[in-house]
Design a protein around this motif. Sequence first.
Motif, mmCIF file in Angstrom:
data_model
loop_
_atom_site.group_PDB
_atom_site.id
_atom_site.type_symbol
_atom_site.label_atom_id
_atom_site.label_comp_id
_atom_site.label_asym_id
_atom_site.label_seq_id
_atom_site.Cartn_x
_atom_site.Cartn_y
_atom_site.Cartn_z
ATOM 1 N N LEU A 185 22.535 14.751 -17.028
ATOM 2 C CA LEU A 185 21.427 14.391 -17.907
ATOM 3 C C LEU A 185 21.136 15.487 -18.930
ATOM 4 N N GLY A 186 22.001 16.475 -18.952
ATOM 5 C CA GLY A 186 21.795 17.539 -19.908
ATOM 6 C C GLY A 186 20.662 18.475 -19.548
ATOM 7 N N GLY A 220 5.783 20.965 -15.864
ATOM 8 C CA GLY A 220 5.667 21.299 -17.268
ATOM 9 C C GLY A 220 6.744 20.682 -18.132
ATOM 10 N N SER A 221 7.938 21.175 -17.996
ATOM 11 C CA SER A 221 9.019 20.727 -18.866
ATOM 12 C C SER A 221 9.524 19.353 -18.453
ATOM 13 N N LEU A 222 10.264 18.731 -19.321
ATOM 14 C CA LEU A 222 10.863 17.437 -19.009
ATOM 15 C C LEU A 222 11.863 17.580 -17.867
ATOM 16 N N ALA A 223 12.645 18.664 -17.927
ATOM 17 C CA ALA A 223 13.608 18.920 -16.852
ATOM 18 C C ALA A 223 12.882 19.054 -15.527
ATOM 19 N N GLY A 224 11.809 19.820 -15.524
ATOM 20 C CA GLY A 224 11.038 20.016 -14.301
ATOM 21 C C GLY A 224 10.475 18.704 -13.790
ATOM 22 N N ARG A 225 10.021 17.852 -14.693
ATOM 23 C CA ARG A 225 9.464 16.567 -14.274
ATOM 24 C C ARG A 225 10.503 15.744 -13.526
ATOM 25 N N PHE A 226 11.728 15.725 -14.078
ATOM 26 C CA PHE A 226 12.766 14.952 -13.407
ATOM 27 C C PHE A 226 13.122 15.548 -12.049
ATOM 28 N N LEU A 227 13.349 16.846 -12.026
ATOM 29 C CA LEU A 227 13.774 17.489 -10.776
ATOM 30 C C LEU A 227 12.696 17.394 -9.712
ATOM 31 N N GLU A 228 11.452 17.661 -10.113
ATOM 32 C CA GLU A 228 10.384 17.671 -9.114
ATOM 33 C C GLU A 228 10.061 16.270 -8.598
ATOM 34 N N LEU A 238 14.148 11.441 -21.702
ATOM 35 C CA LEU A 238 15.417 12.170 -21.766
ATOM 36 C C LEU A 238 16.297 11.647 -22.898
ATOM 37 N N ALA A 239 16.340 10.335 -23.024
ATOM 38 C CA ALA A 239 17.177 9.738 -24.057
ATOM 39 C C ALA A 239 16.629 10.036 -25.447
ATOM 40 N N ALA A 240 15.309 10.105 -25.540
ATOM 41 C CA ALA A 240 14.702 10.381 -26.833
ATOM 42 C C ALA A 240 15.029 11.802 -27.278
ATOM 43 N N ARG A 241 15.149 12.696 -26.283
ATOM 44 C CA ARG A 241 15.386 14.096 -26.614
ATOM 45 C C ARG A 241 16.838 14.322 -27.024
ATOM 46 N N ALA A 265 0.834 -1.207 0.000
ATOM 47 C CA ALA A 265 0.000 0.000 0.000
ATOM 48 C C ALA A 265 0.868 1.256 0.000
ATOM 49 N N LEU A 266 1.956 1.205 0.766
ATOM 50 C CA LEU A 266 2.838 2.373 0.839
ATOM 51 C C LEU A 266 3.529 2.616 -0.497
ATOM 52 N N TYR A 267 3.963 1.526 -1.114
ATOM 53 C CA TYR A 267 4.549 1.659 -2.451
ATOM 54 C C TYR A 267 3.569 2.343 -3.386
ATOM 55 N N ASP A 268 2.340 1.904 -3.327
ATOM 56 C CA ASP A 268 1.328 2.485 -4.206
ATOM 57 C C ASP A 268 1.136 3.967 -3.911
ATOM 58 N N GLU A 269 1.078 4.295 -2.609
ATOM 59 C CA GLU A 269 0.893 5.697 -2.243
ATOM 60 C C GLU A 269 2.041 6.550 -2.749
ATOM 61 N N LEU A 270 3.260 6.078 -2.467
ATOM 62 C CA LEU A 270 4.433 6.836 -2.901
ATOM 63 C C LEU A 270 4.474 6.963 -4.416
ATOM 64 N N ALA A 271 4.229 5.864 -5.095
ATOM 65 C CA ALA A 271 4.266 5.890 -6.557
ATOM 66 C C ALA A 271 3.214 6.851 -7.102
ATOM 67 N N ALA A 272 2.032 6.812 -6.512
ATOM 68 C CA ALA A 272 0.964 7.699 -6.987
ATOM 69 C C ALA A 272 1.365 9.156 -6.806
ATOM 70 N N GLU A 273 1.970 9.438 -5.660
ATOM 71 C CA GLU A 273 2.368 10.826 -5.406
ATOM 72 C C GLU A 273 3.442 11.274 -6.390
ATOM 73 N N LEU A 274 4.414 10.412 -6.611
ATOM 74 C CA LEU A 274 5.489 10.779 -7.536
ATOM 75 C C LEU A 274 4.952 10.958 -8.954
ATOM 76 N N ILE A 275 4.054 10.074 -9.341
ATOM 77 C CA ILE A 275 3.504 10.183 -10.697
ATOM 78 C C ILE A 275 2.699 11.469 -10.841
ATOM 79 N N ALA A 276 1.967 11.799 -9.781
ATOM 80 C CA ALA A 276 1.198 13.040 -9.823
ATOM 81 C C ALA A 276 2.121 14.236 -9.993
ATOM 82 N N VAL A 277 3.193 14.250 -9.211
ATOM 83 C CA VAL A 277 4.146 15.362 -9.303
ATOM 84 C C VAL A 277 4.790 15.383 -10.683
ATOM 85 N N ARG A 278 5.181 14.206 -11.132
ATOM 86 C CA ARG A 278 5.851 14.111 -12.427
ATOM 87 C C ARG A 278 4.975 14.656 -13.548
ATOM 88 N N ASP A 279 3.717 14.250 -13.509
ATOM 89 C CA ASP A 279 2.836 14.648 -14.606
ATOM 90 C C ASP A 279 2.319 16.074 -14.463
#
Lengths: 235, 235
Positions: free
Chosen positions: A230-231, A88-96, A148-151, A71-85
């Motif tokens: 990571l450029g 705005g920018s790809l850089a911001g997604r990684f840093l945040e 990142l690699a695609a870019r 359950a904790l994994y799910d919670e953490l993953a959900a939070e990270l995915i929310a932040v990631r998505d």
Amino acid sequence: MPDVNRVLSRRDRVRAATQSELTAAARELLVTGGTEAVTVRSIASALGMTAPAIYRYFDSREALLDALIDALYDELAAELIAVRDAAGSLAGRFLETSRAFRRWALAHRAEFGLLFGAPIPGVGELGAAGEDRGRRFGALWLELFIELAARDRDVVRWRRPIPERLRAQVTDYVESIGGVVDTDTALLFLACWERLYGAVCTEVFGHLAFALDDAEELFEDQLLDVAERLGIGPS
Amino acid sequence: MPDVNRVLSRRDRVRAATQSELTAAARELLVTGGTEAVTVRSIASALGMTAPAIYRYFDSREALLDALIDALYDELAAELIAVRDAAGSLAGRFLETSRAFRRWALAHRAEFGLLFGAPIPGVGELGAAGEDRGRRFGALWLELFIELAARDRDVVRWRRPIPERLRAQVTDYVESIGGVVDTDTALLFLACWERLYGAVCTEVFGHLAFALDDAEELFEDQLLDVAERLGIGPS
DNA sequence: TCCGTTTCGTTAACGTTGTTCACTTGCGCG
DNA sequence: CGCGCAAGTGAACAACGTTAACGAAACGGA
């Protein structure tokens, strides 16, 4: 008539609800009193029942903790995915995403210890289940690295020759997740994950406490190092 | 007549011997059966005595584990110092000490978990005693960084502006260890320690196991990164 | 050398832990 | 509606950390 949840009978639904109430109670005990405070009797009495009733829902205390870990994994993953998505920018997604990982770990030290600390024998077993958790959690980050690699393909180029054995292992790993990424990108991901997890681990487990009260700026520095690699320019 | 050990009476000496036999027995149990296998009764019976006898030597099970932690710290520190002082060049001392740290951690996973894992509440308490342990262990590495900084002052120059708060914290830390080093060098040490400890932690706790069976080459890569940062060419 | 004190170890016991068993209750499905 | 099975209880067991009361051995001073 609402025929949703037809696959789950009413009984099964209240059962599942009770199960997650139990893991939630276990978590509460973990947070307030540490690992040893989460006893079967305490968990049970938090729901107003007696200890043996627990065993209608979980095979053992360890199984319950295992469910909590999930359950904790799910919670953490959900939070990270929310932040990631949300970023705005790809850089911001990684840093945040990285910052959110550290933030969650610090805000939930006890839970982090359960998920990422020294494996308690029997609980959270780093066997098949543990590896699967790692794979699923890794996938969350991996998507970022694929972007990142695609870019910029230059990013995945290694500065040093890659040892044959390391390359072989990473290739096997890539294969195990269905070949959704190339070996070079996967290697880059693993190296960066090691750095970020390592930094968070060091701080959360208090192994910088002898020198620093708050290692945020140190983490930020490490993060910017990784970002540079990571450029990604400073956000 | 050999008047050595006059300060310690015979009683005190056999007492100290029994104490270390007890911690050694606890360690053996920890290694073979994990944390939960190290029970007071098992420890006692390993020395052929009964559980309550333990309390003549330690106030509690936790106190015994605490003594074990101290002994393990000493063992690890002694090994690292031996490796450090055996290597010829300064570069070699740094690299070999780092590798020895990882090697010890992998060869003694259970012990490493006790020393560096998620702090078990009550045991190894990351309070005053824990910070002191960290400080003493850190000193081992710090000497290397003092040498490195003495050889090449450019090494301690930071690539990014150092946040005020971070600098202040590091200055406090330097003061707490008697000002044997300058702030810049201490900061460099902390950042490198975070990386190395983090990498070892990640690997030992199995959080790369989902991808790699053996992360040696990955560690080596991280180590060479750090070395480069320290102005050390590949060994 | 002998005596008093201190230390070491034992047995018995207490409260708490995870867990099992036999039993009752009552909700929900057919 | 009524039967069945799931949910929950209380008692019990072994093992845990720890304390108390007691005996034996070893030490230090006269």
